[in-house]
Enzyme design. Sequence first.
Site, mmCIF file in Angstrom:
data_model
loop_
_atom_site.group_PDB
_atom_site.id
_atom_site.type_symbol
_atom_site.label_atom_id
_atom_site.label_comp_id
_atom_site.label_asym_id
_atom_site.label_seq_id
_atom_site.Cartn_x
_atom_site.Cartn_y
_atom_site.Cartn_z
ATOM 1 N N ARG A 216 -89.876 -99.866 85.031
ATOM 2 C CA ARG A 216 -88.840 -100.213 86.017
ATOM 3 C C ARG A 216 -89.244 -99.686 87.391
ATOM 4 O O ARG A 216 -89.414 -98.468 87.558
ATOM 5 C CB ARG A 216 -87.505 -99.596 85.611
ATOM 6 C CG ARG A 216 -86.324 -99.917 86.520
ATOM 7 C CD ARG A 216 -85.078 -99.170 86.063
ATOM 8 N NE ARG A 216 -84.782 -99.409 84.654
ATOM 9 C CZ ARG A 216 -83.925 -98.691 83.925
ATOM 10 N NH1 ARG A 216 -83.287 -97.667 84.468
ATOM 11 N NH2 ARG A 216 -83.720 -98.984 82.663
ATOM 12 N N HIS B 215 -88.210 -94.629 83.223
ATOM 13 C CA HIS B 215 -88.794 -95.977 83.118
ATOM 14 C C HIS B 215 -89.857 -96.208 84.192
ATOM 15 O O HIS B 215 -90.808 -96.966 83.976
ATOM 16 C CB HIS B 215 -87.714 -97.042 83.253
ATOM 17 C CG HIS B 215 -86.899 -97.260 82.022
ATOM 18 N ND1 HIS B 215 -87.286 -98.108 81.007
ATOM 19 C CD2 HIS B 215 -85.702 -96.748 81.635
ATOM 20 C CE1 HIS B 215 -86.360 -98.122 80.053
ATOM 21 N NE2 HIS B 215 -85.394 -97.295 80.412
ATOM 22 N N ASP C 133 -86.544 -99.653 76.559
ATOM 23 C CA ASP C 133 -85.239 -99.904 75.958
ATOM 24 C C ASP C 133 -85.419 -101.036 74.958
ATOM 25 O O ASP C 133 -85.949 -102.100 75.312
ATOM 26 C CB ASP C 133 -84.216 -100.330 77.015
ATOM 27 C CG ASP C 133 -83.884 -99.218 77.990
ATOM 28 O OD1 ASP C 133 -84.157 -98.047 77.690
ATOM 29 O OD2 ASP C 133 -83.330 -99.537 79.062
ATOM 30 N N GLU D 26 -78.372 -92.662 74.567
ATOM 31 C CA GLU D 26 -78.569 -94.114 74.539
ATOM 32 C C GLU D 26 -79.376 -94.488 73.297
ATOM 33 O O GLU D 26 -80.562 -94.143 73.207
ATOM 34 C CB GLU D 26 -79.297 -94.581 75.799
ATOM 35 C CG GLU D 26 -78.527 -94.322 77.079
ATOM 36 C CD GLU D 26 -79.301 -94.690 78.334
ATOM 37 O OE1 GLU D 26 -78.694 -94.672 79.428
ATOM 38 O OE2 GLU D 26 -80.510 -94.995 78.232
ATOM 39 N N HIS E 249 -82.947 -96.185 73.998
ATOM 40 C CA HIS E 249 -83.858 -95.606 74.985
ATOM 41 C C HIS E 249 -84.872 -94.668 74.312
ATOM 42 O O HIS E 249 -84.496 -93.664 73.709
ATOM 43 C CB HIS E 249 -83.020 -94.841 76.014
ATOM 44 C CG HIS E 249 -83.786 -94.193 77.116
ATOM 45 N ND1 HIS E 249 -83.608 -94.526 78.447
ATOM 46 C CD2 HIS E 249 -84.704 -93.202 77.118
ATOM 47 C CE1 HIS E 249 -84.381 -93.781 79.191
ATOM 48 N NE2 HIS E 249 -85.070 -92.962 78.401
#
Length: 289
Positions: A127, A172, A179, A261, A264
């Site tokens: 990301r 990320h 994810d 999460e 994740h």
Amino acid sequence: MAPRGSRIAAALLAVVAVAGAAPASTAAPGAAPGGRPGNPAGGPTGDPARASSEPKAPEEFVALRRVAPTVLREIRYATAHTFTGAPVEGYEQPLCLLTEDTAKALRQAQRSLLQRGYSLKVYDCYRPQRSVDSFVDWAKDLEDQRMKEEFYPRVDKSRLFEDGYIAEQSGHSRGSTVDLTVVKLPAQPTRPYVPGEPLTPCHAPRAERFPDNSLDMGTGYDCFDTLSHTLDPRVTGEQRENRLLLKDVMEDAGFENYPKEWWHYTYQPETFPDRYFDFPVHRRSLAGH
């Protein structure tokens, strides 16, 4: 009944067919969160000069499809089905980019699941920092509540930073975090999100949530809710078993879960433990693309 080898071969063909289909966006081009120039989901900037001046990925980065082509991909941030309600800046193509070590570890996890009739499906991989910045800008805009009913129905948006759902940096951006979820083979298609359609809470029972071809994990992806905590005691039965299936397979391959999460995971040791990159998610960012 067909021999086991034939059944697995057929399942693999189904995985490859679905993995090769990028999710289509129905969102119109416009401004990305935070007022920065936006792009159509999965589309290039259209500015050759800007593209040539963009930062490039280190040679350690690869496209997951080159290393583990059977892993399914549903890159959500290249579509409008996000907690911001728009495609995210920096996601110019619906690709999963990762460090090579991470991609190879995912290939190991995928092989384990394929033997059991399942496949991994990635929602997000590397990301860019600009994407993280756009999340920060969005979180500060308390007037923008268009996706609240689905992604954070029980959380006040003013608490997203304090509660740890939004941060100014993300693992990320280092290239070793992913994810993902688990899909039963043969994979069934998932209908595209239509911007403006009625929203349902991400923590609702599976039949009421936005449809996803993954196993029932108890919440949808990117659900800002304590029910998303991997080992939340309220998640029981089949939902808990599904989370533990993902957790066991990923840990066996060298990944660590982020306990808040269920989706994740970060590969250890990270190739770039102290770096946060900002090259766009696009094949041209890779060396020798």
